[in-house]
Design a protein around this motif. Structure first.
Motif: not given
Length: 286
Positions: A72-78
């Motif tokens: 749920r970090t920006p990298q994971w979400n992306g």
């Protein structure tokens, strides 16, 4: 890019995110379920590069994500949004068209327009404003910029310049719907194909601080001037420079956009560096 392909991807993405009603960030697990993905799992993926992929496990679609990436970090979400978006593409999508449609779909899944647009319209069009939007939606900068352009809050381009040897090359680009890129702004083009030696692009690289102002640029069709904001961002290639080219801002006393999607300001219509109604924030004229 063809309008039919964009509309098809957006229609499918909006159907998948329709159940999301709360404030951001968007829970992609719910979106994935509406796309037929039974579970999102963190796993050990082979290879040096972190990533995500769809797999079939016991007849169920599973989206696996490299466990080295915090959820749920920006990298994971992306990564999750981009992987899901590939299921929305029309058949036959290839090359830059495929990449653009994937990002358009991923942006709509992670930053649904009906939630994003009201927030974006109240956000200063600055590098700090962009980062605030990305943080609020826990989204990568590129997807945030892409959706900001698609919601038509402002009209222009986003151009990402990545380090290459001793210089910079265009590594990514996005534009407002219906707007054509100038001829020199092709992926892989060196920075000096578009920007002058006096451009604030170089000051941004040198100082690491954001800069903004009216830039004289080479468009392939004569001299042109763009109001541009430059800022340092972290990208797959490391420390890169993002240029936000603002041709018009809805609701402000900014000049009208050139007709027929032409991004070049003629010499007779050169805008002032400080237009009435233009937001002032991160960055400085220099």
């Amino acid at each position: 890019m063809d309008r039919a392909g964009i509309l098809q991807v957006l229609r499918r993405a909006r159907a998948a995110s329709a159940a999301v009603a709360g404030p951001p960030p968007v829970p992609l697990e719910r979106v994935a379920g509406r796309l037929g993905v039974a579970d999102i799992r963190r796993v050990d993926l082979a290879g040096a590069g972190a990533g995500a992929r769809l797999e079939e496990v016991d007849g169920r679609r599973i989206l696996t994500v490299d466990r080295r990436i915090p959820p749920r970090t920006p990298q994971w979400n992306g990564l999750v949004a981009l992987t899901l978006a590939r299921t929305l593409l029309p058949l036959g999508s290839r090359g830059e068209r495929e990449d653009d449609l994937t990002e358009i779909g991923a942006a709509e899944l992670l930053l649904p327009a009906r939630i994003f647009a009201p927030v974006a319209s109240r956000t200063d069009l600055t590098m700090d404003g962009l980062r605030d939007l990305a943080l609020r939606f826990a989204a990568p900068i590129r997807l945030t910029v892409r959706q900001w352009l698609l919601t038509r809050t402002w009209t222009g381009f986003a151009l990402l310049w990545r380090p290459d040897g001793g210089g910079l090359r265009l590594g990514w680009r996005a534009a407002s719907p219906g707007l054509r890129f100038p001829a020199p702004a092709v992926i892989g083009a060196p920075a000096d194909a578009l920007w002058s030696a006096q451009s604030r692009l170089h000051a941004t690289v040198r100082t690491g601080r954001p800069h903004h102002g009216v830039e004289e640029v080479r468009t392939g069709a004569g001299a042109a001037w763009w109001f541009t904001r430059f800022g340092i961002v972290r990208d797959v290639a490391g420390r890169s420079v993002l240029a936000l080219v603002v041709l018009d801002r809805r609701g402000g006393a900014s000049p009208r956009r050139p007709p027929e999607g032409n991004a070049a300001w003629s010499a007779k219509r050169r805008p002032a560096a400080r237009r009435p109604g233009a937001p002032v924030g991160a960055g400085r004229s220099s």
